[in-house]
Design a protein around this motif. Structure first.
Motif, short mmCIF file in Angstrom:
data_model
loop_
_atom_site.label_atom_id
_atom_site.label_comp_id
_atom_site.label_asym_id
_atom_site.label_seq_id
_atom_site.Cartn_x
_atom_site.Cartn_y
_atom_site.Cartn_z
N HIS A 74 -0.31 8.84 -0.29
CA HIS A 74 -0.39 7.76 -1.28
C HIS A 74 0.18 6.47 -0.70
O HIS A 74 1.13 6.50 0.09
N PRO A 75 -0.40 5.31 -1.06
CA PRO A 75 0.11 4.04 -0.54
C PRO A 75 1.59 3.81 -0.81
O PRO A 75 2.22 2.99 -0.13
N THR A 81 5.14 8.16 5.37
CA THR A 81 4.39 7.46 6.41
C THR A 81 5.30 7.06 7.56
O THR A 81 4.94 7.22 8.74
N ARG A 99 -5.44 4.13 4.47
CA ARG A 99 -5.02 3.55 3.19
C ARG A 99 -6.19 2.87 2.52
O ARG A 99 -6.82 1.98 3.11
N SER A 197 -1.95 0.86 -6.39
CA SER A 197 -2.41 2.03 -5.65
C SER A 197 -3.77 1.81 -5.03
O SER A 197 -4.11 2.44 -4.03
N ARG A 221 2.94 -2.80 -2.81
CA ARG A 221 3.11 -1.69 -1.90
C ARG A 221 4.28 -1.91 -0.93
O ARG A 221 4.57 -3.05 -0.57
N GLN A 224 4.06 -1.23 5.65
CA GLN A 224 3.52 -0.11 6.43
C GLN A 224 4.00 -0.22 7.87
O GLN A 224 3.98 -1.30 8.45
N SER A 229 -4.66 1.67 11.71
CA SER A 229 -4.92 1.91 10.29
C SER A 229 -6.41 1.78 10.00
O SER A 229 -7.16 1.16 10.76
N GLU A 231 -9.27 1.78 6.31
CA GLU A 231 -9.36 1.71 4.85
C GLU A 231 -10.38 2.68 4.28
O GLU A 231 -10.41 2.87 3.06
#
Length: 251
Positions: A74-75, A81, A99, A197, A221, A224, A229, A231
């Protein structure tokens, strides 16, 4: 056979596991934190529970000879993470953070950004009396001191302490705009609170709030960690193929 570890619990993680499980050259293991009582299990191998922090996960990656890790949690699972990126680096294993895109306000939206749940709670007394709280079952203690009326929607029963005037609604998305509008009207909601989210499973509440002219407090959020990464599931599959080609070429 190439071993892939997917840190999951999201719709994107399940879709990724479905895509990878179809491939005979891959052995996919999905790891779930175990915080939901009846999770929707992905195809392939599934393990439930933590690894024991960075050290435990790094050791698991080495012991199981994992070739690549995809963190599709989950973000707002920031600690997971961070641990995953650190553990993969320690084990010398490539990692991707998958994400879904964050929600963005559009014309007619009345959004109020909050850096945390605590900051969101501070905004509420000036916005309204009846709150639709959709930030999950954890962290509700930040709202417990407020003398407001809360409608709390979660998948599983929330953890105390709760605000003194709380109605709990147990439900799992996706939700429709019409149903969300009806829910907000039925409970005479003044303001909606949500984490950013992203995704379509629970975005209907944002459209409903816009249609009814309600403010929405949006918790931002967490940052990160530095890591590749993506999406979308398609981009994650492409990264995985590229990472495995680089490994084979280097070998």
């Amino acid at each position: 056979m190439t071993r892939v570890l997917v840190l999951g619990g999201t719709g994107e993680a399940r879709k990724l596991a479905e895509r990878l499980a179809e491939r005979p050259d891959l052995r996919v293991t999905s790891s779930l934190a175990g915080r939901v009582r009846e999770p929707q299990l992905p195809p392939g191998e599934v393990r439930v529970g933590g690894f024991g922090g960075v050290d435990g996960l790094a050791e698991w990656i080495r012991r199981e000879q994992v070739d690549a890790v995809v963190d599709a949690t989950h973000p707002f699972a920031g600690t997971i993470t961070e641990n995953a990126v650190a553990a993969a680096e320690r084990a010398g294993c490539p990692i991707l953070v998958l994400r879904r895109p964050a929600w963005r306000p559009g014309p007619g939206d009345d959004w109020r950004a909050a850096a945390s749940l605590a900051a969101a709670a501070e905004l509420l007394p000036e916005l309204g009396e009846r709150i639709f709280l959709t930030t999950g079952r954890q962290g509700l203690a930040h709202f417990a001191a407020l003398d407001l009326r809360f409608l709390v929607r979660t998948v599983d029963p929330p953890e105390p302490p709760l605000p003194p005037h709380t109605t709990v609604l147990l439900a799992r998305g996706p939700f429709t705009v019409d149903d969300e509008v009806a829910l907000l009207r039925e409970h005479r909601i003044d303001v909606v609170v949500t984490k950013n989210s992203g995704g379509s499973m629970t975005s209907a509440k944002l459209t409903a709030a816009r249609e009814l002219g309600l403010p929405v407090v949006v918790v931002q959020r967490p940052p990160q960690p530095a890591a590749p990464s993506a999406e979308t599931v398609e981009d994650a599959v492409a990264w995985l193929d590229s990472a495995l080609r680089q490994r084979d070429h280097a070998g």
